[in-house]
Write an enzyme that holds these catalytic residues in place. Structure first.
Site, PDB file in Angstrom:
ATOM      1  N   ASP A  85       0.838  -1.206   0.000  1.00  0.00           N
ATOM      2  CA  ASP A  85       0.000   0.000   0.000  1.00  0.00           C
ATOM      3  C   ASP A  85       0.871   1.254   0.000  1.00  0.00           C
ATOM      4  OD1 ASP A  85       0.854  -0.626   2.531  1.00  0.00           O
ATOM      5  OD2 ASP A  85      -1.133  -0.636   3.443  1.00  0.00           O
ATOM      6  N   CYS A 127       1.769   5.481   8.949  1.00  0.00           N
ATOM      7  CA  CYS A 127       1.454   4.049   9.043  1.00  0.00           C
ATOM      8  C   CYS A 127       2.587   3.235   8.422  1.00  0.00           C
ATOM      9  CB  CYS A 127       0.116   3.755   8.355  1.00  0.00           C
ATOM     10  SG  CYS A 127      -0.682   2.258   8.943  1.00  0.00           S
ATOM     11  N   HIS A 187       3.700   3.213   5.286  1.00  0.00           N
ATOM     12  CA  HIS A 187       3.549   2.714   3.920  1.00  0.00           C
ATOM     13  C   HIS A 187       4.744   3.105   3.040  1.00  0.00           C
ATOM     14  CE1 HIS A 187      -1.127   2.415   4.536  1.00  0.00           C
ATOM     15  NE2 HIS A 187      -0.431   1.792   5.462  1.00  0.00           N
ATOM     16  N   GLU A 226      -5.824   3.444   3.554  1.00  0.00           N
ATOM     17  CA  GLU A 226      -6.323   4.039   4.805  1.00  0.00           C
ATOM     18  C   GLU A 226      -7.795   4.416   4.713  1.00  0.00           C
ATOM     19  OE1 GLU A 226      -4.802   3.997   7.486  1.00  0.00           O
ATOM     20  OE2 GLU A 226      -2.657   3.928   7.069  1.00  0.00           O
ATOM     21  N   HIS A 263       2.592  -5.747   6.763  1.00  0.00           N
ATOM     22  CA  HIS A 263       2.408  -4.457   7.426  1.00  0.00           C
ATOM     23  C   HIS A 263       3.472  -4.316   8.494  1.00  0.00           C
ATOM     24  CE1 HIS A 263       0.771  -0.840   8.992  1.00  0.00           C
ATOM     25  NE2 HIS A 263      -0.131  -0.834   8.037  1.00  0.00           N
ATOM     26  N   HIS A 282       0.019   5.429  13.158  1.00  0.00           N
ATOM     27  CA  HIS A 282      -0.917   6.559  13.017  1.00  0.00           C
ATOM     28  C   HIS A 282      -0.600   7.718  13.964  1.00  0.00           C
ATOM     29  CE1 HIS A 282      -4.395   4.391  10.709  1.00  0.00           C
ATOM     30  NE2 HIS A 282      -3.190   3.965  10.338  1.00  0.00           N
TER      31      HIS A 282
END
Ligand SMILES: [Zn+2]
Ligand SMILES: [Zn+2]
Length: 388
Positions: A74, A99, A101, A133, A160, A354
């Site tokens: 992502d 996050c 990415h 997101e 992730h 976050h």
């Protein structure tokens, strides 16, 4: 900053500086493409999605393919104002790769670079996915026909990052890795009136309070405690002034569960309780579910068993089995369409995903790239698709 495409840490910092929100990842998309174009092109094929200009699929043609293996990464960021104090902080005001990415993109590029110089046996499809997101980029891409013909994976993998594991550690589990989520909006409508004459009105503050209490019994009374589920109402509004009985109230919340069945059970109980309260308190209750929800990330059992076995037995890889996370992940939709495995890459210690101070440990990048390459190469040695 001049990007040196040989250096993964520099690549990650370049992406970190240009975070973009869902479906607006234009600079990110252009930089991904520019870096991939600097690799040998002999085995590479590209596919764009017309309706999603920031999405990109890259196929690496296998030398003796038995399957097509998908790898998803992502690419979007969050509306967070960065507060890390890093030299390479976001240059886009109010937006941050909070996050990680940017790190996901870097790991994917590291893997792709390897297979662009050393042709894989199986076909590989890399999916650089916008809008994780919000706005469910995986659903949009799937519905736009992204994964058809040569770009259809037989199995799909994705990672992730997590601050909860030490940098470079791989984490995974059988079953669900991320919870499924559904947003829920409930609107209560009655008749407003003078505070002194309740008999002439339908008080939506009372109905709302009663409804919230009833709904909170779902998790404690309708759900198997071993399976678990979450129902949180984070925003509640009603009324305008102290001496007027409120004729309208709105409750906004989110549902989380580790299986799609659990989510559906909670949804059904919400509908039933709302209908009951509407009847009991003589008002209208409108329930809206499924706005911006995510499927649970349910790992395929045979493929994940194989993945965990490989990671556990690899001398150069640190592996930990992890509990499921109650946060959501858009990859859940694709794992509902294709068998596959999602796993963690440790980037700790740092503050939570976050948060404005999230600063993943870059020492995770190279071990992450190495672990995935080693896994994919091992996977490709198993010739038969059912051979796990
Ligand atoms: Zn996130
Ligand atoms: Zn994320």
């Amino acid at each position: 900053m001049q990007t040196n495409f040989d250096n993964l840490v520099q690549i990650r910092r370049s992406f970190h500086q240009i975070p973009e929100l869902a479906l607006k990842e234009y600079e990110t998309h252009a930089l991904i493409l520019k870096i991939i174009k600097s690799f040998p092109q002999d085995y590479l094929e590209f596919k764009n999605i017309d309706s999603m200009p920031t999405a990109l699929l890259v196929r690496v043609r296998g030398s003796n393919p038995h399957r097509t293996i998908g790898y998803r990464c992502d690419i979007d960021a969050l509306p967070v104002t960065e507060n890390t104090g890093l030299q390479f902080s976001s240059t886009h005001a109010g937006i941050m790769h909070a996050c990680g990415h940017d790190l996901h993109i870097t790991v994917a590029l590291g893997i792709l670079r390897h297979f662009s110089t050393s042709q894989p046996a199986d076909n590989l499809v890399f999916f650089f996915q916008p809008a994780e997101e919000s706005q469910s980029g995986s659903v949009l891409a799937f519905k736009s026909g992204a994964f058809t013909q040569e770009f259809q994976p037989d199995e799909f993998y994705g990672l992730h990052d997590t601050p909860l594991l030490e940098a470079g550690t791989i984490g995974c589990r059988m079953g669900t890795l991320f919870a499924g989520t559904t947003e829920v909006n409930i609107t209560l409508s009655g008749k407003s009136g003078h505070a002194a004459y309740p008999q002439n009105a339908q008080d939506m503050v009372v109905a709302q309070a009663y409804l919230i209490t009833q709904l909170q019994s779902i998790v404690s009374r309708n759900i198997d405690p071993i399976e678990g589920g979450v129902l949180t109402f984070g925003k509640v509004t009603s009324g305008t002034i102290r001496n007027v009985i409120a004729g309208q109230a709105v409750i906004e919340g989110t549902i989380r569960g580790l299986t799609q069945e659990m989510i559906e059970l909670i949804q059904e109980r919400i509908r039933v309780i709302c209908a009951g309260v509407a009847l009991a308190l003589d008002c209208k209750i409108d329930v809206q579910l499924n706005q911006g929800g995510y499927f649970p990330v349910q790992n395929n059992s045979a493929l994940t068993k194989n993945f965990i076995k490989f990671m556990r037995n690899s001398k150069n890889i640190r592996f930990e089995e992890t509990p499921p996370a109650m946060t959501g992940e858009d990859f859940g939709f694709l794992l509902n369409q294709f068998p596959g495995t999602m796993f963690w890459l440790g980037v700790g210690p740092t503050s939570s995903l976050h948060s404005a101070t999230f600063n993943p440990n870059e020492q995770a990048i190279q071990p992450g790239v190495n672990a995935v390459i080693a896994f994919l190469e091992d996977r490709m040695r198993k010739e038969h698709p059912s051979n796990v």
